[in-house]
Design an enzyme around this catalytic site. Structure first.
Site, PDB file in Angstrom:
ATOM      1  N   LEU A  91     -11.505 161.074 -50.935  1.00 52.58           N
ATOM      2  CA  LEU A  91     -10.570 160.035 -51.186  1.00 52.58           C
ATOM      3  C   LEU A  91      -9.419 160.781 -52.008  1.00 52.58           C
ATOM      4  CD1 LEU A  91     -13.120 157.273 -52.895  1.00 52.58           C
ATOM      5  CD2 LEU A  91     -11.911 157.405 -50.677  1.00 52.58           C
ATOM      6  N   CYS A  92      -9.457 161.948 -51.688  1.00 51.85           N
ATOM      7  CA  CYS A  92      -8.051 162.803 -52.420  1.00 51.85           C
ATOM      8  C   CYS A  92      -6.835 162.544 -51.411  1.00 51.85           C
ATOM      9  CB  CYS A  92      -8.322 164.329 -52.391  1.00 51.85           C
ATOM     10  SG  CYS A  92      -9.558 164.685 -53.705  1.00 51.85           S
ATOM     11  N   HIS A  93      -5.636 162.411 -52.240  1.00 50.40           N
ATOM     12  CA  HIS A  93      -4.636 162.182 -51.368  1.00 50.40           C
ATOM     13  C   HIS A  93      -4.141 163.762 -50.652  1.00 50.40           C
ATOM     14  CE1 HIS A  93      -4.768 158.786 -53.789  1.00 50.40           C
ATOM     15  NE2 HIS A  93      -3.833 158.151 -52.717  1.00 50.40           N
ATOM     16  N   MET A 127      -8.266 168.175 -58.723  1.00 43.85           N
ATOM     17  CA  MET A 127      -9.159 168.432 -57.509  1.00 43.85           C
ATOM     18  C   MET A 127      -8.813 169.840 -56.699  1.00 43.85           C
ATOM     19  SD  MET A 127     -11.466 166.543 -57.922  1.00 43.85           S
ATOM     20  CE  MET A 127     -12.459 167.004 -56.653  1.00 43.85           C
ATOM     21  N   GLU A 128      -7.486 169.939 -56.681  1.00 43.29           N
ATOM     22  CA  GLU A 128      -7.018 171.139 -55.588  1.00 43.29           C
ATOM     23  C   GLU A 128      -7.477 172.324 -56.629  1.00 43.29           C
ATOM     24  OE1 GLU A 128      -5.310 167.774 -53.967  1.00 43.29           O
ATOM     25  OE2 GLU A 128      -5.734 168.202 -55.936  1.00 43.29           O
ATOM     26  N   ASP A 142     -20.961 184.711 -51.237  1.00 47.02           N
ATOM     27  CA  ASP A 142     -21.268 185.165 -50.089  1.00 47.02           C
ATOM     28  C   ASP A 142     -21.443 186.824 -49.507  1.00 47.02           C
ATOM     29  OD1 ASP A 142     -21.980 184.767 -47.087  1.00 47.02           O
ATOM     30  OD2 ASP A 142     -19.664 185.300 -46.713  1.00 47.02           O
TER      31      ASP A 142
END
Length: 171
Positions: A91-93, A127-128, A142
């Site tokens: 739901l992120c723009h 969020m970014e 990793d």
């Protein structure tokens, strides 16, 4: 079933500001309408910590891992992760990101990863920034898993944000 999402005004009133903005009255998820919001410069800073043994920290910062030099690879991965956020968080723009930094601080038994993300837009970049630090942390993980299978990623959080209607804040 009504597929029309409430307008952004439905979420801006004091009576409804504590409601979840990504959930409609019937409980279904939707993307928030941000078309009425003002465009401002917005920034967010996030951090994550990768915990490992001191000898592995030495290898990371000496670029002496079996898989190669982890930090430059993790920096690019973090930047790429921030740019791909709307592709992996449903739901992120999508946002025009103007600047993304990913940095590493050496601890005795950890690497603290921080990111700052900046845009000029109608919604924030928390969020970014979170995606940048987690992607970078996963990349370091990793690259060290051959020498430390017990490394862990912890303390992922937003430290600060600025811009927008809700204003600035920091931890």
């Amino acid at each position: 079933m009504n597929d029309v999402a409430p307008s952004s005004d439905d979420h801006a009133t004091p009576d409804t500001e504590k409601q979840l903005t990504h959930v409609r009255a019937d409980g279904s998820a939707h993307m928030v309408d941000v078309t009425a919001k003002s465009e401002t410069t917005r920034t967010a800073v996030a951090t994550a910590t990768l915990r490992t043994r001191p000898d592995v920290i030495d290898m990371i910062f000496a670029a002496d891992l079996p898989k190669g030099d982890a930090l430059p690879v993790a920096r690019v991965a973090g930047i790429m992760g921030a740019k791909k956020t709307p592709e992996i968080i449903p739901l992120c723009h999508p946002l025009p990101l103007g600047k993304i930094t990913v940095d590493f601080e050496r601890g005795s038994e950890c690497v603290v990863i921080s990111s700052s993300v900046k845009t000029r837009g109608v919604t924030g970049v928390e969020m970014e920034a979170l995606t940048a630090v987690t992607t970078a942390a996963l990349t370091v993980y990793d690259m060290i898993k051959a020498v430390d299978k017990h490394a862990e990623i912890t303390d992922v959080k937003v430290l600060a944000k600025s811009g927008g209607k809700s204003g600035d804040w920091s931890v």
